[in-house]
Each structure stands twice: as structure tokens, then as C-alpha cells.
Design a protein around this motif. Sequence first.
Motif, PDB file in Angstrom:
ATOM      1  N   ALA A  63      -4.933  -0.067  -0.534  1.00 38.65           N
ATOM      2  CA  ALA A  63      -3.755   0.487  -0.935  1.00 38.65           C
ATOM      3  C   ALA A  63      -5.049   1.000  -1.614  1.00 38.65           C
ATOM      4  O   ALA A  63      -4.959   2.715  -2.031  1.00 38.65           O
ATOM      5  CB  ALA A  63      -3.231  -0.098  -1.669  1.00 38.65           C
ATOM      6  N   SER A 113       1.107  -1.033   0.125  1.00 43.83           N
ATOM      7  CA  SER A 113      -0.121   0.042   0.013  1.00 43.83           C
ATOM      8  C   SER A 113       0.862   1.433   0.026  1.00 43.83           C
ATOM      9  O   SER A 113       0.787   2.388  -0.806  1.00 43.83           O
ATOM     10  CB  SER A 113      -0.582  -0.078   0.973  1.00 43.83           C
ATOM     11  OG  SER A 113      -0.308   0.079   2.441  1.00 43.83           O
ATOM     12  N   ASP A 117      -1.974  -6.222  -1.528  1.00 45.44           N
ATOM     13  CA  ASP A 117      -3.075  -4.756  -0.323  1.00 45.44           C
ATOM     14  C   ASP A 117      -4.199  -4.427  -1.308  1.00 45.44           C
ATOM     15  O   ASP A 117      -3.678  -3.047  -1.104  1.00 45.44           O
ATOM     16  CB  ASP A 117      -1.856  -4.570  -0.156  1.00 45.44           C
ATOM     17  CG  ASP A 117      -2.297  -3.814   1.411  1.00 45.44           C
ATOM     18  OD1 ASP A 117      -1.598  -3.062   1.953  1.00 45.44           O
ATOM     19  OD2 ASP A 117      -3.808  -3.555   1.926  1.00 45.44           O
TER      20      ASP A 117
END
Length: 133
Positions: free
Chosen positions: A64, A28, A61
Motif C-alpha cells: 500500500a 491498501s 499490506d
Amino acid sequence: MLNTPTVQELGTGRADVLAFRLGPDVESDDMEAMAGVVNRAFDHHAAINLLLVLDDFELTDIPAALSPEVARSMARAPAKVERYAVIGAPAVAAAMIKAMDPITPTEARPFDPEEAAAAWAFVGAEPSGVPPA
């Protein structure tokens, strides 16, 4: 130039063309940093072209994409990105790029890795100081 463990900015020889290589398991913080570079380019240019090289890319992720900086760049992209090339997009992503191209103001194209030269030509730039994949 941006150089994180999973996102590297690639030289293009033009200020109005951005290119990035994204590796597997993008973090992220790396996405946030890339979005910052893109937003600064949006601030300084009426329009840009953008090229992404995906090397075994997996977005692990998902939050993010929800960060303020990433969301801001995504919201601004339709008005600011003229041409968008993606080298090495997974099949589902490539299909989505093709499907969205006719209905968005951005001209977008997926390219296979062996079509990298065509992708660079599409965004109107040549790799400058780009390390091999």
C-alpha cells in the motif's frame, strides 16, 4: 468524509487540519483513499496540520505504501505538513517520530492515548463529531 473499514476521517472544524483514525490491518485501498484526501488538501492549502489516531494499528499490506497516490502524498508531505501528531503510535514508531523531528521541516510529535487533548491542541484543532475510540 472518508469512512472505510479501517480508515475514518475525523472532523476537525478546520479545512487546513486533517485527522484520521486507522484501525488494525489497514488495507491498501484504504491507504490509497486516505492519501487521496491528503493530496487534495495539499492542492488547496499552502500547508496543513495532520493528526493520526492509531487503534491497534498494524500495516499488514506493505505494498500500500508503494501505490502512486500514497507515494505522492509522502513525497509532498515535508513541504506541506507543518505539524504532525500521532496518537497511539507503537513504541518503535514513536521513537522514529521523535528522532526525525529535529531533521525534518515538519514539527512532529507522538502522543499516548491519554494525551489526545494535547495532540489536538498541537495541531490547532478540536475533534468535531468524532466517535469515541
